[in-house]
Design an enzyme around this catalytic site. Structure first.
Site, PDB file in Angstrom:
ATOM      1  N   LYS A  97     -20.557   8.588   5.169  1.00 51.12           N
ATOM      2  CA  LYS A  97     -21.563   7.619   5.634  1.00 51.12           C
ATOM      3  C   LYS A  97     -22.744   8.432   6.146  1.00 51.12           C
ATOM      4  CE  LYS A  97     -21.855   3.225   8.116  1.00 51.12           C
ATOM      5  NZ  LYS A  97     -22.477   2.429   7.066  1.00 51.12           N
TER       6      LYS A  97
ATOM      7  N   GLU B 149     -19.645  -0.835  -5.377  1.00 50.89           N
ATOM      8  CA  GLU B 149     -19.778  -1.662  -4.164  1.00 50.89           C
ATOM      9  C   GLU B 149     -21.174  -2.255  -4.125  1.00 50.89           C
ATOM     10  OE1 GLU B 149     -19.479   0.762  -0.603  1.00 50.89           O
ATOM     11  OE2 GLU B 149     -20.630   2.376  -1.517  1.00 50.89           O
TER      12      GLU B 149
ATOM     13  N   ARG C 100     -13.854   7.913  11.003  1.00 48.72           N
ATOM     14  CA  ARG C 100     -14.726   8.002   9.812  1.00 48.72           C
ATOM     15  C   ARG C 100     -15.964   8.842  10.126  1.00 48.72           C
ATOM     16  NH1 ARG C 100     -16.694   2.562   6.864  1.00 48.72           N
ATOM     17  NH2 ARG C 100     -18.049   2.476   8.686  1.00 48.72           N
TER      18      ARG C 100
HETATM   19  N1  PMP Z   1     -20.385   0.163   1.807  1.00 45.74           N
HETATM   20  C1  PMP Z   1     -21.530   0.656   2.298  1.00 45.74           C
HETATM   21  C2  PMP Z   1     -22.435   1.423   1.398  1.00 45.74           C
HETATM   22  C3  PMP Z   1     -21.858   0.449   3.651  1.00 45.74           C
HETATM   23  O1  PMP Z   1     -22.997   0.957   4.161  1.00 45.74           O
HETATM   24  C4  PMP Z   1     -20.960  -0.278   4.471  1.00 45.74           C
HETATM   25  C5  PMP Z   1     -21.245  -0.457   5.941  1.00 45.74           C
HETATM   26  N2  PMP Z   1     -22.407  -1.142   6.212  1.00 45.74           N
HETATM   27  C6  PMP Z   1     -19.805  -0.812   3.899  1.00 45.74           C
HETATM   28  C7  PMP Z   1     -19.533  -0.549   2.567  1.00 45.74           C
HETATM   29  C8  PMP Z   1     -18.829  -1.614   4.711  1.00 45.74           C
HETATM   30  O2  PMP Z   1     -18.185  -0.782   5.636  1.00 45.74           O
HETATM   31  P1  PMP Z   1     -17.666  -1.334   7.040  1.00 45.74           P
HETATM   32  O3  PMP Z   1     -16.725  -2.446   6.760  1.00 45.74           O
HETATM   33  O4  PMP Z   1     -17.018  -0.160   7.678  1.00 45.74           O
HETATM   34  O5  PMP Z   1     -18.877  -1.812   7.779  1.00 45.74           O
END
Ligand code: PMP
Length: 288
Positions: free
Chosen positions: A151, A184, A52
């Site tokens: 990200k 989200e 990622r």
């Molecule tokens: N959405 C956002 C905006 C995030 O910053 C994160 C990670 N903190 C997630 C979802 C969850 O991703 P992950 O399970 O890879 O931590």
């Protein structure tokens, strides 16, 4: 004893770990990052996080100065130097030092930073009682602007949403996209359980495709629960049987109220708790 921080191949004491004020990471939020967990000395889903990171870097035309293997090795090296076996890793790649202008091609020295720290676990009552959410006015970034699949080091979109939920007296926010579909939360993905099925918004809704989200979809299928990506409105949240959030730090957190409405019977649901148990089992027997 402070913890050591990795910057471009060197370890520094925390107070000596510095980057330039001309770094475009600071000037423009121009960079990418990952948040990663270490359980029992193993970097959980290391490959997925590195993939990622490289995808995020590629999407912003940032050439990674290290290979995937070198990044994994640098994380292990930093963990070892700090004697950490259960930890949180913050891995950042900034665009590097440039001019005060925007031009990223003026920046020739990306900074790879690895911060490892002991975990600040969320309060146990989040898991026992469940969280309350509100939907907030700030919409999630449009995928054709800054795609939430990247990200990136610019989290202002999420921070604005966080301010709005905190002002409403609630710890977490549901962000909708421009069309009004659920995207989200500020740092977590959202799931609902409806009629025995597990549903979560698809990538095109404007989300980061969480690594934990992927693990939970896998666990659900292993448990014989149908798991689907689906566009959802607030209606779907309000009439859900269960709701929960997923994230690297959070793991799986039950949600019991949204916009002052109880979800299901207002208590963490059985499917949520089963998935949480499976998840914890997976991380205690982590194979990486
Ligand atoms: N959405 C956002 C905006 C995030 O910053 C994160 C990670 N903190 C997630 C979802 C969850 O991703 P992950 O399970 O890879 O931590």
């Amino acid at each position: 004893m402070g913890l050591k921080v990795y910057i471009n191949g060197e370890l520094y004491e925390t107070e000596d770990a510095r980057i330039s004020v001309y770094d475009h990471g600071l000037l423009y939020g121009d960079g990418v990052f990952e948040g990663i967990r270490v359980y029992n000395g193993k970097i959980f889903r290391c490959k997925e996080h590195i993939d990622r990171l490289f995808a995020s870097a590629r999407a912003i035309a940032l050439e990674m100065p290290m290979t995937r293997d070198e990044v994994a090795e640098a994380m292990r090296h930093t963990l070892d130097a700090n004697g950490l076996t259960d930890a949180y890793i913050r891995l950042l790649v900034t665009r590097g030092i440039g001019t005060l202008g925007l031009d990223p091609y003026e920046c020739t020295n990306p900074q790879v930073i690895i911060i490892t720290d002991s975990l600040a676990l969320y309060p146990p009552e989040y898991y026992e009682k469940g969280l309350e959410l509100v939907t907030v006015p700030t919409v999630r970034n449009h995928p054709n602007a800054v795609n939430p699949r990247i990200k990136s080091m610019n989290y202002l979109n999420n921070i604005l949403a966080k301010i709005e939920c905190l002002q409403a007296g609630v710890t977490e926010a549901v962000m909708l996209n421009k069309e009004g579909y659920v995207a989200e939360c500020t740092g977590d993905n959202i799931f609902i359980v409806k009629d025995g099925k597990l549903l979560t918004p698809p990538a095109h809704a404007g989300i980061l495709e969480g690594i934990t989200r992927g693990v939970v979809m896998e666990l659900a299928r292993e448990a014989g629960i149908e798991a689907l990506e689906k566009d959802m409105t607030r209606f779907d949240l309000y009439v859900a049987d269960e709701c929960f959030l997923t994230g690297t730090a959070a793991e799986i957190i039950p949600v019991v109220r949204i916009d002052s409405r109880d979800i299901g019977d207002g208590k963490p649901g059985p499917t949520t708790l089963k998935l949480l148990e499976m998840f914890r089992d997976r991380t205690t027997n982590a194979t990486g």
